[in-house]
Design a protein around this motif. Structure first.
Motif, PDB file in Angstrom:
ATOM      1  N   UNK A   1       6.512 -23.839  13.569  1.00 24.28           N
ATOM      2  CA  UNK A   1       6.006 -23.974  14.932  1.00 24.28           C
ATOM      3  C   UNK A   1       7.151 -23.764  15.902  1.00 24.28           C
ATOM      4  N   UNK A   2       6.833 -23.184  17.045  1.00 25.43           N
ATOM      5  CA  UNK A   2       7.876 -22.866  18.018  1.00 25.43           C
ATOM      6  C   UNK A   2       8.294 -24.093  18.819  1.00 25.43           C
ATOM      7  N   UNK A   3       7.463 -25.127  18.864  1.00 28.62           N
ATOM      8  CA  UNK A   3       7.746 -26.332  19.658  1.00 28.62           C
ATOM      9  C   UNK A   3       8.383 -27.405  18.777  1.00 28.62           C
TER      10      UNK A   3
ATOM     11  N   UNK B   1       1.605 -20.784   3.664  1.00 30.77           N
ATOM     12  CA  UNK B   1       2.311 -20.741   4.953  1.00 30.77           C
ATOM     13  C   UNK B   1       1.359 -21.152   6.058  1.00 30.77           C
ATOM     14  N   UNK B   2       1.742 -22.187   6.816  1.00 28.71           N
ATOM     15  CA  UNK B   2       1.007 -22.615   8.005  1.00 28.71           C
ATOM     16  C   UNK B   2       1.844 -22.182   9.195  1.00 28.71           C
ATOM     17  N   UNK B   3       1.448 -21.069   9.829  1.00 26.24           N
ATOM     18  CA  UNK B   3       2.322 -20.395  10.783  1.00 26.24           C
ATOM     19  C   UNK B   3       2.353 -21.048  12.164  1.00 26.24           C
ATOM     20  N   UNK B   4       1.360 -21.870  12.494  1.00 25.59           N
ATOM     21  CA  UNK B   4       1.345 -22.615  13.761  1.00 25.59           C
ATOM     22  C   UNK B   4       0.994 -24.052  13.395  1.00 25.59           C
ATOM     23  N   UNK B   5       1.941 -24.764  12.793  1.00 29.08           N
ATOM     24  CA  UNK B   5       1.647 -25.974  12.030  1.00 29.08           C
ATOM     25  C   UNK B   5       1.368 -27.224  12.862  1.00 29.08           C
ATOM     26  N   UNK B   6       1.964 -27.336  14.055  1.00 33.47           N
ATOM     27  CA  UNK B   6       1.815 -28.563  14.832  1.00 33.47           C
ATOM     28  C   UNK B   6       0.377 -28.725  15.337  1.00 33.47           C
TER      29      UNK B   6
END
Length: 393
Positions: free
Chosen positions: A137-139, A110-115
């Motif tokens: 990613x949230x964006x 899992x890459x939780x903040x991927x961007x």
């Protein structure tokens, strides 16, 4: 860029560096820091061709497999090797954070903040034809860049991407299903199962996706747990699932045995360790730096977010799994303080020595077993790295 060595830092930023025990020359002498690329496995034969095209010597990074350094002024975007997906740009410190995960064949990662996606590509590279990777990613626009990278480098076969809040994301790895299946679910499977992903979908599907995207956006505002799936590979485990199956969340006992093997939390931060980022404020205006980096309220809100991201990533980790927390900030508040607060709240978390780091050109953080990269010590951009093991309690 030569002018970077003459960068005149404002007094407020110099005070900020002093408080955090940072050497200002990190920022004023960073024009000598190399540029780094990762070579896709199997493309080693193209090295001489890449050197000839870029008219420079490409040096192998001895401490980081698959990485090469270039002179800092070399641009790779126009090169044939880059356009054909044989190389991609990623700082060596970021590569070290991924390598610290110690990814093995078959791992669910899992890459939780991927961007924006370079670390995600490296994870996929290391997994090869096994396991899976989930990027969150949230964006949405930044995650779309991840999708583009995965497609360009043909690395998305075992990947799925979700637009969602990493601090509340709750989906377990592919292959997790509840044993029981309702009649409603069985009926849904016949008519609404995910088919093989394509960017060229029929009009009705595009219209349905647009409606779903608006629903997801409103749900995210309300704190709902249903992120938007914007990409999935053929062997990601999504094809054939229904929406109700895809969005199942596991209870704590299920997470312990069926959670992710490895989790990367490269958390949102003030980016003060990204030297090129700081240099941009000379053009953006130093008042912008005050708002984005030095403002105490912003820092406080970020450290709260960082702790939430770290805690949720660890919650989704299976017992015996490993999590790497990193930021491109060099401040204690966003690194060692977050780590200490996390350890106080999580009895099952153990800070681990990073075995691969024995030959890395970095220094220890203020907590044992944590690491810090910076241009002076490492010839890389600034990065903090900590690794945790999840214990059974």
């Amino acid at each position: 860029m030569e002018e970077s060595s003459k960068l005149a830092l404002p007094d407020a930023f110099l005070d900020f560096l002093k408080v955090n025990g940072l050497d200002p020359s990190i920022y004023t002498a960073s024009d000598s820091t190399p540029r780094y690329i990762r070579l896709k496995p199997g493309c080693e034969a193209y090295l001489e061709e890449v050197e000839a095209e870029m008219k420079c010597k490409i040096e192998k990074v001895d401490w980081l497999p698959g990485f090469y350094s270039l002179p800092p002024d070399i641009q790779i975007a126009s090169s044939k090797a880059y356009q054909e997906g044989k190389i991609y740009g990623i700082d060596a410190a970021s590569g070290a954070a991924v390598l610290a995960l110690d990814i093995s064949a078959g791992d669910h990662v899992l890459d939780l903040c991927a961007a924006p996606g370079a670390k995600l590509c490296m994870i996929s590279d290391l997994l090869g034809d096994s396991g899976s990777v989930t990027g969150v990613d949230v964006a949405s626009h930044r995650l779309a860049a991840c999708r583009t990278m995965l497609q360009k480098y043909a690395l998305g076969d075992r990947c799925r991407l979700f637009v969602g809040d990493g601090s509340t994301f709750s989906l377990l790895p592919v292959g997790f299903h509840s044993e029981s299946k309702s009649c409603e679910s069985a009926l849904e499977e016949k008519v609404d199962a995910f088919r093989e992903w394509t960017s060229r979908r029929p009009y009705k599907e595009r219209k349905k996706a647009t409606k779903a995207r608006k629903t997801v956006a409103s749900q995210l505002v309300l704190g709902s747990q249903h992120p938007e799936l914007i990409f999935y590979g053929r062997h990601s485990g999504v094809v054939g699932l229904t929406r109700s199956e895809l969005y199942q969340s596991g209870c704590d006992s299920e997470v312990s045995s069926q959670g992710y093997d490895k989790v990367l939390v490269d958390a949102e931060c003030t980016h003060d360790g990204s030297i090129k980022h700081i240099q941009k404020f000379e053009h953006w205006g130093w008042t912008t730096l005050q708002r984005r980096v030095l403002d105490a309220e912003r820092t406080d809100s970020l450290t709260t977010l960082q702790l939430k991201l770290l805690s949720n990533g660890f919650r989704l980790l299976k017992v015996g799994g490993s999590l790497v927390y990193s930021t491109c900030s060099l401040t204690v508040a966003q690194n060692e303080d977050v780590v200490q607060n996390f350890l106080k709240e999580n009895a099952s978390a153990e800070l681990q020595e990073i075995n691969a780091a024995k030959n890395w050109p970095c220094k220890s953080g203020q907590i044992p077993n944590t690491l810090r990269f910076d241009p002076l010590t490492s010839q890389t951009s600034g990065l903090f790295v900590a690794k945790f093991l999840k214990l059974a309690i």
